[in-house]
Design an enzyme around this catalytic site. Structure first.
Site, short mmCIF file in Angstrom:
data_model
loop_
_atom_site.label_atom_id
_atom_site.label_comp_id
_atom_site.label_asym_id
_atom_site.label_seq_id
_atom_site.Cartn_x
_atom_site.Cartn_y
_atom_site.Cartn_z
N CYS A 196 0.83 -1.20 0.00
CA CYS A 196 0.00 0.00 0.00
C CYS A 196 0.86 1.26 0.00
O CYS A 196 2.09 1.18 0.04
CB CYS A 196 -0.93 0.01 1.22
SG CYS A 196 -0.01 0.10 2.78
N CYS A 231 3.38 1.63 2.79
CA CYS A 231 4.63 0.90 2.56
C CYS A 231 5.60 1.76 1.77
O CYS A 231 6.81 1.81 2.06
CB CYS A 231 4.37 -0.40 1.80
SG CYS A 231 3.22 -1.52 2.60
N CYS A 275 36.31 -21.44 -35.66
CA CYS A 275 35.54 -22.68 -35.67
C CYS A 275 34.78 -22.84 -34.36
O CYS A 275 34.92 -22.03 -33.44
CB CYS A 275 36.44 -23.89 -35.90
SG CYS A 275 37.59 -24.18 -34.54
N CYS A 282 36.79 -22.86 -31.19
CA CYS A 282 37.16 -21.53 -30.69
C CYS A 282 36.04 -20.97 -29.81
O CYS A 282 36.29 -20.39 -28.75
CB CYS A 282 37.40 -20.57 -31.86
SG CYS A 282 38.68 -21.09 -33.01
N ASP A 294 -6.10 -12.94 -29.61
CA ASP A 294 -6.95 -11.95 -28.98
C ASP A 294 -7.89 -11.41 -30.05
O ASP A 294 -7.58 -11.47 -31.24
CB ASP A 294 -6.07 -10.83 -28.40
CG ASP A 294 -6.89 -9.68 -27.86
OD1 ASP A 294 -7.76 -9.93 -27.02
OD2 ASP A 294 -6.66 -8.55 -28.31
N ASP A 333 -2.34 -7.67 -29.12
CA ASP A 333 -2.03 -6.36 -29.71
C ASP A 333 -1.22 -5.48 -28.76
O ASP A 333 -1.30 -4.27 -28.81
CB ASP A 333 -3.30 -5.65 -30.16
CG ASP A 333 -4.28 -5.41 -29.01
OD1 ASP A 333 -4.10 -6.03 -27.96
OD2 ASP A 333 -5.20 -4.59 -29.16
N ASP A 345 -2.10 -7.37 -23.45
CA ASP A 345 -2.04 -8.82 -23.53
C ASP A 345 -0.72 -9.37 -23.01
O ASP A 345 -0.35 -10.50 -23.33
CB ASP A 345 -2.25 -9.28 -24.99
CG ASP A 345 -3.67 -8.99 -25.46
OD1 ASP A 345 -4.61 -9.33 -24.74
OD2 ASP A 345 -3.83 -8.41 -26.55
#
Length: 815
Positions: free
Chosen positions: A11, A14, A81, A84, A502, A701, A705
């Protein structure tokens, strides 16, 4: 500024407690604690130990989360390579404070997370024989310097190859010609003599080995001493063994059994020359794998015309500040992101969205840096500059995806860790077996086959198989408007069985409009619409905007609002002109104790038409049912059809009432509908669908989401051209075109298929040819592999893998 993640706040009290505790720490100037982000931002006039701040927070009853691991990016030079890569990764992971270290052979970069400082990391890399440099914020200039350096390296490789080839050709002709053409052997014997031909070969081969070929010894031999052998070690040992044996045969033949006195200068010289050719072709191909990044970086404008002190001055783009007014002429690129304040035009945004049709721009429109202005002229206010622009974020995303490792790469890493030591062991065993059990002259056979084993092994192909395909695939995706934020998403997206979507803003335009308003008895339309619109004007929801727009269009003035509250997932409420107004879904009315059965027939009709019904109550009386329709995007039906064509199930997750959702799903051919879902219920819906179908990709979108995007195996965010910082998504589709989803999946399938082809070639090549080089075919077919052919095969294997990866550049959007 110091940032601390605070845990345990519930809250405002806090927040105040934590702020007071931190302000009491000596040296602290300002403290800002945010309960929503659960973070404390502290500024100080002197250095403060983080532990002191943590203790202050803990003393008042709260806890501080672990400090986020800092990421350091280093450019690593000298890797050739997969071995390495393993050497560098092991050196970095051995440093105290390093939590994670990822090294990419294709990008030649190392990404390190943890508390270790850059100097220590660079020293560790240099300690195992490579060079490293910190990659700073000014990537444009650094990339230009790095590109120039790579061009210089390619020119040096080209020069060395030409020199080596010119010197190797006479050695090859003299030695191999003598074996293949008896007349040439006789010609050499009667002219310069065999011994002098050996002296000539010795001189030419020495120049090849210790001139153009010196790079292999400088890297490979120290790696052997450090017990970290790599591809350079294999080439160095193989060519040096052939050379030293020939040296003894030339200058101290008495040390060898008479039957084994022969020279193999041509093998040593040809090995070096062919490997140089492979390196040259590999360097050119690797340069092409980063073409997408180069093209994106090339879109960055160098200068801009800015209004300063009533004058228009041309400034470097790095000097443009947020809030500056920037002018753009016809045909020019937009320098930075901003909002149009004067003029109109059309802008080609294909570099952002992948959509070829120019977009109309007028006052209030947003523009994106790097896009191309067409015929009009306009001025805009800069809103994002430097690393905050969309283009900079795109480049950063692509670079991060290219530098990441896929799960499939873990197999390669395990194999390559032991590959070169195993090859050396096989070569030693080959030598021993041929020397003990081989036909006469045993020493010659033992040497030739051991050298063939050393030079045919190709850790390069293994190391390049995955990262080059990722580089080309993610780069091609960026060109098509599909941004993979993590390389891992390329692999996971291919495995998806179901795509959950969605509805609002994803399947639909996200711009609803009011279609119906039916009143209960005793209410006036204009008054009810005005009261509803006044409340909805305080909401950011697209449906609210549709109602406000309808009231404005009818010329209805909106009265003042007080005590506005949004009830998440239900509706909104506020006081207007002394009345209490509540607007929301049927579940909200039920919670208020209002009976909506009087509107049942209307609600069913509206739902069948795919419209979203809402209810409005005034002073505790049901006043009206309101219908809002959000048009389906033109590309949505084709996108759903394409997803079905890829063999995927399609689900829709929406907060709409079930009837409306089913009507939309039936129209689009969607397989499964999860309706009337509250925002926090979307995550549960995603979990259920994953349990039912397996791997799931969720398409939303953006920020609303975020939870289901994060919960899905792969989250795809529909962007709008400027909303690219969607941290919860794994893939960002820059345009609002839903066809980007099947295109992203198709690109994922193509890229993973390409990686599998590369890995098959790399592993099959080594699995099949190392035994052949060791002489496995000799007992049955009397076939031995010449070290010269082994070197050619080794050089071409990497080129094949790179060429196959580059074929992804031709991937076309099929939908």
């Amino acid at each position: 500024m110091i940032s601390l993640p605070i845990e345990g706040m519930t809250c405002a009290s806090c927040v105040g407690t934590v702020e007071r505790a931190l302000r009491a720490v000596p040296g602290v100037d300002e403290v800002s604690v945010n309960i929503a982000t659960e973070k404390a931002s502290i500024s100080a006039h002197a250095p403060i130990d983080r532990d002191v701040l943590v203790k202050a927070v803990e003393d008042v009853g709260y806890s501080v989360g672990a400090a986020p691991a800092a990421a350091i990016e280093l450019a690593v030079e000298g890797m050739t390579c997969a071995s390495c890569v393993g050497n560098v990764e092991r050196a970095l992971k051995a440093i105290p404070g390093v939590n994670e270290a990822t090294v990419n052979l294709a990008t030649e970069r190392a990404t390190i997370k943890g508390s270790a400082d850059a100097a220590t990391l660079i020293a560790a890399i240099e300690g195992v024989g490579y060079e490293a440099k910190l990659i700073g914020a000014d990537r444009m200039d650094e990339d230009a310097v790095r590109a120039e350096k790579k061009d210089a390296e390619r020119r040096e490789l080209s020069r060395d190859f030409i020199i080596a080839a010119a010197l190797t050709l006479p050695v090859f002709v003299i030695e191999m010609g003598s074996h293949l053409i008896p007349a040439m052997h006789g010609f050499i014997r009667v002219t310069i003599g065999v011994q002098w031909s050996w002296y000539l070969q010795f001189a030419l081969t020495s120049i090849v080995l210790f001139g153009p070929g010196m790079r292999f010894f400088e890297k490979g031999l120290p790696a052997m001493w450090r017990l970290r052998p790599d591809m350079n070690s294999l080439v160095a040992i193989g060519s040096l063994a052939a050379y030293l044996y020939s040296l003894v045969a030339t200058f101290a033949p008495s040390l060898l059994p008479p039957a084994t006195i022969n020279v193999y200068y041509e093998a040593a010289a040809v090995i070096i020359t062919l490997i140089l050719l492979g390196r040259l072709l590999e360097a050119r191909a690797k340069g092409q794998t980063s073409e997408a990044i180069k093209r994106l970086a090339g879109l960055q404008v160098r200068s801009a015309r800015v209004r300063r002190d009533d004058k228009v001055v041309e400034l470097p783009v790095g000097s443009v500040l947020a809030g500056d007014i920037v002018e753009v002429r016809p045909g020019e690129r937009v320098p930075v992101d901003g909002e149009v304040v004067e003029g109109t035009s059309y802008v080609d945004e294909s570099m952002i969205t992948g959509e070829p049709i120019p977009v109309a721009k007028a006052v209030g429109s947003t523009v994106v840096g790097g896009t191309v202005n067409q015929k009009g002229a306009f001025s805009f206010r800069a809103t994002a500059v430097g690393g905050d622009t969309v283009l900079s974020q795109i480049i950063r995303m692509v670079e991060e995806a290219q530098a990441s490792k896929m799960p499939i790469q873990a197999i390669v890493d395990k194999v390559t860790m032991w590959f070169v030591p195993a090859v050396i062991l096989v070569a030693v065993l080959t030598f021993a077996i041929w020397y003990v059990f081989g036909p006469s002259p045993q020493l010659t056979y033992a040497l030739i086959n051991a050298v063939a084993v050393l030079v045919i092994a190709c850790p390069c192909a293994m190391g390049l198989a995955t990262p080059t395909s990722i580089m080309v695939g993610t780069g091609r995706g960026a060109e098509l408007g599909v941004l993979f934020r993590r390389g891992e998403a390329l692999q996971l997206l291919r495995d998806a069985n179901v795509v959950a979507l969605d509805k609002t803003g994803t399947l639909t335009e996200g711009r609803p409009r009011l279609t119906d308003l039916e009143l209960a008895e005793g209410f006036d339309r204009a008054q009810v619409l005005g009261l509803i619109a006044a409340v909805e004007a305080k909401s950011e929801h697209p449906i609210a905007r549709a109602i406000v727009d309808a009231a404005t269009a009818e010329g209805i003035a909106l009265p003042a609002v007080s005590d506005f509250q949004s009830v998440t997932g239900f509706g909104v409420t506020a006081g207007v002109e002394g009345k209490r107004i509540e607007v929301g879904a049927d579940r909200y009315m039920a919670e208020l104790g209002l009976n909506v059965t009087g509107f049942t027939a209307t609600a069913e009709r509206l739902g069948d038409e795919g419209k979203s019904p809402l209810y409005a109550a005034i002073d505790g009386r049901l006043a009206a049912i309101v219908a809002v329709a959000d048009p389906i995007k033109d590309t949505t039906p084709a996108a759903i059809k394409a997803l079905h064509g890829l063999g995927l199930k399609v689900a829709m997750i929406t907060g709409d009432n079930a009837r409306t959702a089913r009507a939309v799903a039936a129209r689009l051919g969607i397989d499964e509908v999860v309706a009337e879902v509250l925002p926090d219920g979307k995550v549960d819906a995603v979990r259920r669908l994953k349990g039912q179908y397996g791997k799931l990709a969720f398409v939303g979108d953006g920020i609303n989401d975020a939870p289901p995007l994060a919960e899905a195996d792969v989250g795809l965010a529909i962007g709008t051209g400027t909303d690219v910082a969607i941290e919860a998504a794994d893939v960002v589709l820059m345009s609002g075109n839903l066809l980007g989803v099947p295109n992203a999946i198709a690109l994922s399938k193509a890229t993973i298929g390409n990686i599998r082809q590369n890995l098959f070639w790399a592993f099959a090549y080594n699995t099949a040819l190392i035994p052949v080089a060791a002489g496995a075919l000799y007992p049955a077919f009397d076939i031995l592999l010449s070290p010269v052919l082994a070197a050619g095969a080794m050089a071409m294997s990497s080129v094949f893998v790179l060429g196959n990866a580059l074929s992804l550049r031709g991937f076309k959007a099929t939908y």
